[in-house]
Scaffold this motif. Structure first.
Motif, PDB file in Angstrom:
ATOM      1  N   SER A   1       0.807  -1.223   0.000  1.00 31.72           N
ATOM      2  CA  SER A   1       0.000   0.000   0.000  1.00 31.72           C
ATOM      3  C   SER A   1       0.837   1.269   0.000  1.00 31.72           C
ATOM      4  O   SER A   1       0.323   2.341  -0.325  1.00 31.72           O
ATOM      5  CB  SER A   1      -0.912   0.016   1.233  1.00 31.72           C
ATOM      6  N   ARG A   2       2.135   1.144   0.383  1.00 35.35           N
ATOM      7  CA  ARG A   2       3.022   2.315   0.520  1.00 35.35           C
ATOM      8  C   ARG A   2       2.388   3.347   1.449  1.00 35.35           C
ATOM      9  O   ARG A   2       2.540   4.558   1.260  1.00 35.35           O
ATOM     10  CB  ARG A   2       3.311   2.955  -0.840  1.00 35.35           C
ATOM     11  N   GLU A   3       1.699   2.869   2.488  1.00 30.86           N
ATOM     12  CA  GLU A   3       1.027   3.787   3.399  1.00 30.86           C
ATOM     13  C   GLU A   3       1.964   4.370   4.447  1.00 30.86           C
ATOM     14  O   GLU A   3       1.546   5.170   5.281  1.00 30.86           O
ATOM     15  CB  GLU A   3      -0.129   3.079   4.101  1.00 30.86           C
ATOM     16  N   ALA A   4       3.219   3.949   4.434  1.00 34.68           N
ATOM     17  CA  ALA A   4       4.193   4.494   5.377  1.00 34.68           C
ATOM     18  C   ALA A   4       5.562   4.523   4.711  1.00 34.68           C
ATOM     19  O   ALA A   4       5.846   3.748   3.793  1.00 34.68           O
ATOM     20  CB  ALA A   4       4.239   3.656   6.656  1.00 34.68           C
ATOM     21  N   GLU A   5       6.398   5.449   5.180  1.00 36.85           N
ATOM     22  CA  GLU A   5       7.773   5.548   4.678  1.00 36.85           C
ATOM     23  C   GLU A   5       8.741   4.769   5.558  1.00 36.85           C
ATOM     24  O   GLU A   5       9.839   4.416   5.129  1.00 36.85           O
ATOM     25  CB  GLU A   5       8.218   7.014   4.633  1.00 36.85           C
ATOM     26  N   LEU A   6       8.326   4.514   6.813  1.00 37.04           N
ATOM     27  CA  LEU A   6       9.191   3.856   7.787  1.00 37.04           C
ATOM     28  C   LEU A   6       8.443   2.710   8.452  1.00 37.04           C
ATOM     29  O   LEU A   6       7.214   2.742   8.573  1.00 37.04           O
ATOM     30  CB  LEU A   6       9.636   4.853   8.867  1.00 37.04           C
ATOM     31  N   ILE A   7       9.194   1.714   8.898  1.00 43.89           N
ATOM     32  CA  ILE A   7       8.606   0.614   9.661  1.00 43.89           C
ATOM     33  C   ILE A   7       9.377   0.453  10.965  1.00 43.89           C
ATOM     34  O   ILE A   7      10.569   0.779  11.049  1.00 43.89           O
ATOM     35  CB  ILE A   7       8.615  -0.711   8.874  1.00 43.89           C
ATOM     36  N   LEU A   8       8.681  -0.052  11.975  1.00 41.05           N
ATOM     37  CA  LEU A   8       9.286  -0.333  13.278  1.00 41.05           C
ATOM     38  C   LEU A   8       8.965  -1.774  13.649  1.00 41.05           C
ATOM     39  O   LEU A   8       7.803  -2.178  13.628  1.00 41.05           O
ATOM     40  CB  LEU A   8       8.732   0.619  14.344  1.00 41.05           C
ATOM     41  N   LEU A   9       9.996  -2.536  13.985  1.00 35.08           N
ATOM     42  CA  LEU A   9       9.816  -3.927  14.396  1.00 35.08           C
ATOM     43  C   LEU A   9      10.567  -4.158  15.701  1.00 35.08           C
ATOM     44  O   LEU A   9      11.735  -3.781  15.832  1.00 35.08           O
ATOM     45  CB  LEU A   9      10.344  -4.883  13.318  1.00 35.08           C
ATOM     46  N   ALA A  10       9.877  -4.767  16.665  1.00 35.50           N
ATOM     47  CA  ALA A  10      10.494  -5.115  17.946  1.00 35.50           C
ATOM     48  C   ALA A  10      10.734  -6.620  17.980  1.00 35.50           C
ATOM     49  O   ALA A  10       9.822  -7.402  17.708  1.00 35.50           O
ATOM     50  CB  ALA A  10       9.593  -4.692  19.103  1.00 35.50           C
ATOM     51  N   THR A  11      11.957  -7.030  18.314  1.00 38.23           N
ATOM     52  CA  THR A  11      12.316  -8.448  18.322  1.00 38.23           C
ATOM     53  C   THR A  11      13.014  -8.806  19.628  1.00 38.23           C
ATOM     54  O   THR A  11      14.069  -8.227  19.940  1.00 38.23           O
ATOM     55  CB  THR A  11      13.255  -8.791  17.152  1.00 38.23           C
ATOM     56  N   PRO A  12      12.455  -9.733  20.431  1.00 41.56           N
ATOM     57  CA  PRO A  12      13.156 -10.166  21.647  1.00 41.56           C
ATOM     58  C   PRO A  12      14.495 -10.812  21.294  1.00 41.56           C
ATOM     59  O   PRO A  12      14.587 -11.602  20.349  1.00 41.56           O
ATOM     60  CB  PRO A  12      12.195 -11.182  22.267  1.00 41.56           C
TER      61      PRO A  12
END
Length: 677
Positions: A415-426
């Motif tokens: 969708s290209r609805e965001a320019e950035l992504i955030l992922l949290a990984t234990p």
């Protein structure tokens, strides 16, 4: 507040089709009319077949009014098919379907032949037996084996052990068990004992939350039927304008506070007098009407192409002016072709709210990777959901419930609805005490940060980085200055051609600004911040007036307080709306950000076509110097191109790095050429 006694029959369910599908209702009535007025058997049967085809698949969830319509349709089809040779084989099926749907239904004996009535009674007797029931008081709710059933004086129940329960608000319920056997009539009497008062109310609008003494009792629903006619007419309303009856049972002695809440309406608070609680009785209140509660919202932006969303619902393209909005809190989002704007707003009753939307990079949180449990997991997830409240420089899109990070990433990329992504990984370990936070652009530039889930604010360091956006311009005077110990003021290392023509001398200190001593570069910046477009400088002689102008800055590389994917996203938005020197300065800083990620080839593509008209400070010489550095990083293959770029940089003796007061480019370019020999 006007009260009236609630008659026993007022709680009886009234069959009404007012809230149902008018087209299907008309189809049903047309079927009756075609047979009664024209004798059109085929036309009438076709109408009833359509009703059955529509309602039969939903039989288990139909309201009583539509169960009646479906029952009558089966009755009509049995009668009409019995009059035609090809239809006779279907007659028993219609009657059996009618019995399975509603065994308490009585066929229309004026319409149905005695032979069909006998067949209907025989089919019913194969599975059901009659039970005679009495209710005191009437108007309550009957359940058979836990399922609601109409409280009729005569019912047909299936063979076997049955549990019947009868209840009514304000009374203790009664329950009994019956063994239903073929050809055996049963009787059961329900007599309920009063235990409290019950208050019934109708509300406009339906769907309002009802609270008693601060405790929610549920929501009103549906539409009132003809039983509410006497209540609605004095207020100029129709019964269907009101909700179904909402009953407050088990009203304790004393006064009570009744509150009604509904979206888009003002809350209504009433005090219930103690006379409603004792002596025990049934009461109904005059219908309660909630007043609409709205404000207006206007959203504008200097950037084109924005679309406004309020709590996920599109409100159309910007600008939006004086949009009537229900009062209350909203998540406001404006989506631009590049970037977005988000803000938590509260629209107040009767007030106007205006918002200016400036696009920011959008950060989509993909959530927490994996299902590994660890201490503080629930708290950490709630902090991820609420991270947007800490962010001022990016528009935050929280994780969607039930969506895995992999699914979220696929959605965002599509969708290209965001320019950035955030992922949290234990971080894998015997006990999870660290979580890796990754912020990345959709092109793969990423920064990683380790946090501890049990610390006070594990997302605070990330929020601080995301909120730090390095400036790319600052006010200046066309001078490159340096604080030199022992000098009476900042030393002029370089000056633009315009500043020199005005009288500024290179290699000499500035002693005064606007008639006051000037001990340092920092003090000069404070003077410019409070000046009105120009500053008068003195180097010991006649003051020279210089206009304040915008001067370029470079973003710092490898700064610990910056999130470089976010910096890249900001610069790309800045470049999209820029022209001339502003666009070239954005390209320079985009190139520097890519150099941070060691993407020197992509940086060269940006720097090669950028042209700055300035020759001092951060200028064309700065661009050429960084181009040379990128070619050097690509290896010996591009040594000639690097040398050419450094020679170009040396043509701008007043060009600097970092900003107007940074190191001169020419000596650095000369040294780089020497190193290449």
């Amino acid at each position: 507040m006007r009260l009236c006694r609630l008659l026993p029959f007022a709680l009886l369910f009234c069959l009404s089709l007012g809230a149902q599908d008018p087209v299907l209702k008309d189809t049903f009535l047309q079927g009756k009319a075609l047979w009664a007025t024209q004798g059109d058997r085929e036309g009438a049967a076709a109408r009833f077949e359509k009703v059955v085809q529509t309602l039969a698949p939903q039989a288990a969830s139909l309201e009583a009014a539509w169960i009646q319509v479906l029952s009558e349709s089966y009755n009509w089809l049995a009668v009409l098919d019995d009059r035609h040779a090809q239809g006779k084989p279907k007659v028993q099926g219609h009657l059996q379907a009618l019995i399975d749907l509603n065994p308490d239904f009585e066929v229309d004996r004026a319409l149905t032949s005695q032979r069909l009535v006998a067949l209907f009674d025989r089919l019913k007797a194969e599975k059901y037996a009659p039970v005679k029931l009495s209710y005191a008081p009437e108007g309550g709710i009957l359940t058979v084996d836990g399922r609601p059933s109409a409280a009729l004086p005569r019912k047909f129940l299936p063979f076997g052990a049955r549990t019947l329960r009868y209840s009514r608000p304000g009374f203790a319920p009664a329950e009994l068990s019956l063994e239903i056997a073929p050809r055996e009539a049963k009787a059961a009497d329900f007599t309920l004992a009063r235990t409290s008062s019950a208050v019934t109310l109708h509300v406009q609008p339906s769907g309002a939350e009802v609270l008693l003494d601060g405790r929610s009792l549920g929501h009103t629903r549906g539409q009132a039927g003809p039983e509410a006619l006497d209540l609605a007419v004095p207020l100029g309303l129709r019964p269907e304008d009101l909700s179904e009856a909402f009953v407050i049972a088990d009203l304790a002695p004393g006064k009570h506070l009744l509150e009604l809440r509904a979206p888009c309406f003002r809350a209504k608070v009433l005090q219930l007098d103690e006379s409603l609680a004792t002596p025990w009785a049934d009461h109904t209140l005059e219908p309660l009407r909630l007043e609409p509660s709205k404000g207006t919202l206007s959203v504008t932006s200097a950037w084109a192409g924005g679309e406004l969303f309020l709590s996920g619902q599109s409100q159309g393209p910007l600008p939006v002016s004086q949009l009537p909005v229900c009062s209350g809190p909203y998540d406001l989002l404006v989506r631009f072709p590049g970037g977005g704007f988000s803000q938590r707003i509260t629209v107040e009753d009767g007030k106007a709210l205006a918002v200016e939307a400036r696009p920011k990079p959008r950060l989509a949180c993909l959530g927490l990777e994996g299902e590994t449990d660890f201490t503080g997991r629930a708290r950490f997830l709630s902090l991820l959901d609420a991270l947007g409240a800490q962010l001022q420089q990016v528009a935050y899109l929280p994780p969607r419930p039930g969506e895995t990070p992999k699914q979220a990433l696929a959605r965002v990329k599509a969708s290209r609805e965001a320019e950035l992504i955030l992922l949290a990984t234990p971080v894998p370990d015997k006990v999870i005490h660290r979580i890796e936070l990754m912020v990345a652009t959709l092109d793969g530039e990423e920064d990683r940060l380790l946090v501890k889930p049990l610390e006070q604010d594990p997302l605070g360091p990330l929020a601080a980085r995301l909120n730090t956006v390095p400036p790319t311009q600052e006010p200046g005077l066309g001078l490159s200055l340096l604080d030199v110990p022992g000098e009476p003021g900042p030393w002029v290392l370089a000056a633009s051609e315009a500043a020199q023509k005005a009288g500024i001398q290179v290699g000499k200190a500035i002693t005064q600004a606007n008639g006051k001593p000037l001990p340092s570069v920092r003090d000069l910046r404070l003077v410019m911040a409070g000046a009105q477009g120009s500053v008068a400088l003195s180097q010991g002689g006649v003051p020279v007036v210089l206009p304040i102008q915008s001067e370029g800055l470079e973003i710092p590389l490898s700064a610990a307080d910056l999130c470089y994917p976010s910096v890249l996203a900001h610069l790309r938005l800045q470049y999209a709306g820029a022209k001339g020197d502003e666009a070239s300065l954005a390209r320079l800083n985009l190139g520097l950000a890519l150099m941070h990620f060691r993407k020197y080839d992509k940086a060269i593509d940006l720097l090669r076509d950028a042209r700055l008209s300035r020759v001092s400070g951060v200028s064309q010489g700065t661009l050429d110097y960084h181009m040379g550095l990128c070619f050097l990083r690509l290896g010996s293959t591009y040594q000639a191109e690097a040398a050419q770029a450094f020679r170009q940089a040396m043509k701008y003796p007043q060009a600097t790095l970092l900003g107007p007061d940074g190191p001169l480019v020419a000596p650095l370019a000369r040294q780089a050429l020497e190193d290449l020999k």
